[in-house]
Design a protein around this motif. Structure first.
Motif, PDB file in Angstrom:
ATOM      1  N   PHE A 161       0.829  -1.205   0.000  1.00 52.31           N
ATOM      2  CA  PHE A 161       0.000   0.000   0.000  1.00 52.31           C
ATOM      3  C   PHE A 161       0.865   1.258   0.000  1.00 52.31           C
ATOM      4  O   PHE A 161       0.619   2.203  -0.772  1.00 52.31           O
ATOM      5  CB  PHE A 161      -0.918  -0.031   1.215  1.00 52.31           C
ATOM      6  CG  PHE A 161      -1.719   1.218   1.426  1.00 52.31           C
ATOM      7  CD1 PHE A 161      -2.884   1.443   0.717  1.00 52.31           C
ATOM      8  CD2 PHE A 161      -1.305   2.187   2.333  1.00 52.31           C
ATOM      9  CE1 PHE A 161      -3.621   2.602   0.907  1.00 52.31           C
ATOM     10  CE2 PHE A 161      -2.029   3.341   2.527  1.00 52.31           C
ATOM     11  CZ  PHE A 161      -3.195   3.550   1.814  1.00 52.31           C
ATOM     12  N   VAL A 162       1.881   1.296   0.851  1.00 53.99           N
ATOM     13  CA  VAL A 162       2.761   2.468   0.934  1.00 53.99           C
ATOM     14  C   VAL A 162       3.500   2.681  -0.379  1.00 53.99           C
ATOM     15  O   VAL A 162       3.628   3.822  -0.867  1.00 53.99           O
ATOM     16  CB  VAL A 162       3.748   2.307   2.107  1.00 53.99           C
ATOM     17  CG1 VAL A 162       4.817   3.385   2.061  1.00 53.99           C
ATOM     18  CG2 VAL A 162       3.001   2.369   3.435  1.00 53.99           C
ATOM     19  N   ALA A 163       3.993   1.602  -0.991  1.00 51.50           N
ATOM     20  CA  ALA A 163       4.732   1.731  -2.246  1.00 51.50           C
ATOM     21  C   ALA A 163       3.852   2.304  -3.357  1.00 51.50           C
ATOM     22  O   ALA A 163       4.288   3.179  -4.127  1.00 51.50           O
ATOM     23  CB  ALA A 163       5.305   0.371  -2.649  1.00 51.50           C
ATOM     24  N   ILE A 164       2.608   1.832  -3.444  1.00 46.25           N
ATOM     25  CA  ILE A 164       1.702   2.323  -4.493  1.00 46.25           C
ATOM     26  C   ILE A 164       1.369   3.788  -4.270  1.00 46.25           C
ATOM     27  O   ILE A 164       1.361   4.600  -5.209  1.00 46.25           O
ATOM     28  CB  ILE A 164       0.435   1.457  -4.526  1.00 46.25           C
ATOM     29  CG1 ILE A 164       0.779   0.038  -4.998  1.00 46.25           C
ATOM     30  CG2 ILE A 164      -0.618   2.070  -5.446  1.00 46.25           C
ATOM     31  CD1 ILE A 164      -0.373  -0.938  -4.891  1.00 46.25           C
ATOM     32  N   CYS A 165       1.099   4.163  -3.031  1.00 46.19           N
ATOM     33  CA  CYS A 165       0.760   5.556  -2.744  1.00 46.19           C
ATOM     34  C   CYS A 165       1.951   6.482  -2.984  1.00 46.19           C
ATOM     35  O   CYS A 165       1.791   7.593  -3.516  1.00 46.19           O
ATOM     36  CB  CYS A 165       0.266   5.693  -1.304  1.00 46.19           C
ATOM     37  SG  CYS A 165      -1.345   4.922  -0.988  1.00 46.19           S
ATOM     38  N   LEU A 166       3.148   6.045  -2.622  1.00 44.71           N
ATOM     39  CA  LEU A 166       4.319   6.893  -2.843  1.00 44.71           C
ATOM     40  C   LEU A 166       4.632   7.045  -4.328  1.00 44.71           C
ATOM     41  O   LEU A 166       5.068   8.120  -4.767  1.00 44.71           O
ATOM     42  CB  LEU A 166       5.525   6.297  -2.109  1.00 44.71           C
ATOM     43  CG  LEU A 166       5.477   6.347  -0.574  1.00 44.71           C
ATOM     44  CD1 LEU A 166       6.738   5.753   0.014  1.00 44.71           C
ATOM     45  CD2 LEU A 166       5.265   7.766  -0.069  1.00 44.71           C
ATOM     46  N   GLU A 167       4.421   5.989  -5.105  1.00 45.19           N
ATOM     47  CA  GLU A 167       4.627   6.112  -6.553  1.00 45.19           C
ATOM     48  C   GLU A 167       3.677   7.143  -7.153  1.00 45.19           C
ATOM     49  O   GLU A 167       4.072   7.924  -8.035  1.00 45.19           O
ATOM     50  CB  GLU A 167       4.426   4.747  -7.213  1.00 45.19           C
ATOM     51  CG  GLU A 167       5.521   3.742  -6.899  1.00 45.19           C
ATOM     52  CD  GLU A 167       5.215   2.359  -7.434  1.00 45.19           C
ATOM     53  OE1 GLU A 167       4.124   2.190  -8.031  1.00 45.19           O
ATOM     54  OE2 GLU A 167       6.045   1.438  -7.254  1.00 45.19           O
ATOM     55  N   GLU A 168       2.443   7.153  -6.682  1.00 48.13           N
ATOM     56  CA  GLU A 168       1.490   8.153  -7.188  1.00 48.13           C
ATOM     57  C   GLU A 168       1.865   9.553  -6.702  1.00 48.13           C
ATOM     58  O   GLU A 168       1.700  10.540  -7.445  1.00 48.13           O
ATOM     59  CB  GLU A 168       0.076   7.785  -6.736  1.00 48.13           C
ATOM     60  CG  GLU A 168      -1.005   8.753  -7.194  1.00 48.13           C
ATOM     61  CD  GLU A 168      -1.147   8.810  -8.708  1.00 48.13           C
ATOM     62  OE1 GLU A 168      -1.704   9.811  -9.202  1.00 48.13           O
ATOM     63  OE2 GLU A 168      -0.710   7.855  -9.387  1.00 48.13           O
ATOM     64  N   CYS A 169       2.363   9.651  -5.472  1.00 48.76           N
ATOM     65  CA  CYS A 169       2.789  10.957  -4.964  1.00 48.76           C
ATOM     66  C   CYS A 169       3.960  11.506  -5.774  1.00 48.76           C
ATOM     67  O   CYS A 169       4.052  12.717  -6.023  1.00 48.76           O
ATOM     68  CB  CYS A 169       3.170  10.849  -3.492  1.00 48.76           C
ATOM     69  SG  CYS A 169       1.766  10.586  -2.376  1.00 48.76           S
TER      70      CYS A 169
END
Length: 239
Positions: free
Chosen positions: A129-137
């Motif tokens: 979850f953190v990896a996906i959100c950071l990629e979008e950020c």
């Protein structure tokens, strides 16, 4: 024709609060029949303006776990991370399927349960979850790419630290519950309804009276046999 997007994604792109991704912008302009070249130029200018201070945004704690003391605070930080990324549950599930990482499947129901419950999520679900959100950020310009690895490490460290503290608190509580409470005079440990009066102990049984033993019975003499033996006369001598 590009892949379809959810209605909630297009609605977030139209509200003007967050910068949508370039793919969402292209799909929106294509559906509305606008100028693709103008829309892409405006998106790039907005992206540059949003990424002018990514370090300041990340230092404010919007993308970091922060000093979470409880599981509810940790989950609240995860909700803030998803809000900054602007991703919906459907988009997170779709991106998890296309990540080249073993075991990166992340159903939207798991994401919804993780963000609605007041307990720590599993480590694999958390890091995906953190990896996906950071990629979008990073794509939206909220985070510089060179900070992604350190932010991921902060989330992993915060999860391990909070897990250890919660386990220690649970072990201490169990140990305190197993220690018997000191007994007070006249009472015994009772149930949830209070103390039960102590039952007096039975008096000791009196010792049996000592009965004097009489003299032992006389020993019985053995009886003599009734038969008698007679001596036979010697045999006459032969002539």
């Amino acid at each position: 024709m590009g892949r379809p997007f959810a209605v909630s994604t297009l609605s977030q792109a139209a509200n003007g609060r967050t910068l949508p991704s370039l793919a969402v912008t292209r799909a929106y302009v294509l559906a509305c029949g606008g100028s693709m070249e103008t829309a892409v130029g405006l998106w790039r200018r907005a992206n540059i303006a949003a990424s002018s201070a990514p370090e300041r945004l990340s230092s404010q704690g919007l993308l970091r776990p922060g000093p979470s003391a409880t599981a509810s605070e940790f989950v609240a930080r995860l909700r803030a991370l998803r809000k900054v990324s602007g991703l919906s549950f459907r988009e997170i599930e779709h991106r998890a399927k296309h990540r080249d990482v073993l075991g990166s499947v992340l159903p939207r129901s798991s994401v919804s349960d993780m963000l609605s419950q007041e307990r720590l999520p599993r480590y694999d679900i958390l890091m995906n979850f953190v990896a996906i959100c950071l990629e979008e950020c990073i794509a939206r310009g909220h985070l510089a790419p060179e900070f992604e690895r350190s932010v991921r490490h902060e989330w992993a460290t915060a999860w391990r630290s909070l897990t250890d503290r919660l386990e220690q608190a649970t072990d201490q509580t169990v140990a305190e519950d197993t220690v018997p409470a000191p007994r007070t005079s006249g009472t015994t440990p009772g149930s949830v309804y209070g103390q039960i009066p102590a039952i007096p102990a039975f008096p000791p049984r009196p010792a049996p009276e000592q009965i004097p033993q009489s003299a032992p019975p006389p020993t019985r003499q053995p009886r003599r046999p009734r038969w008698k033996f007679w001596a036979l006369p010697p045999a006459p001598a032969e002539a």
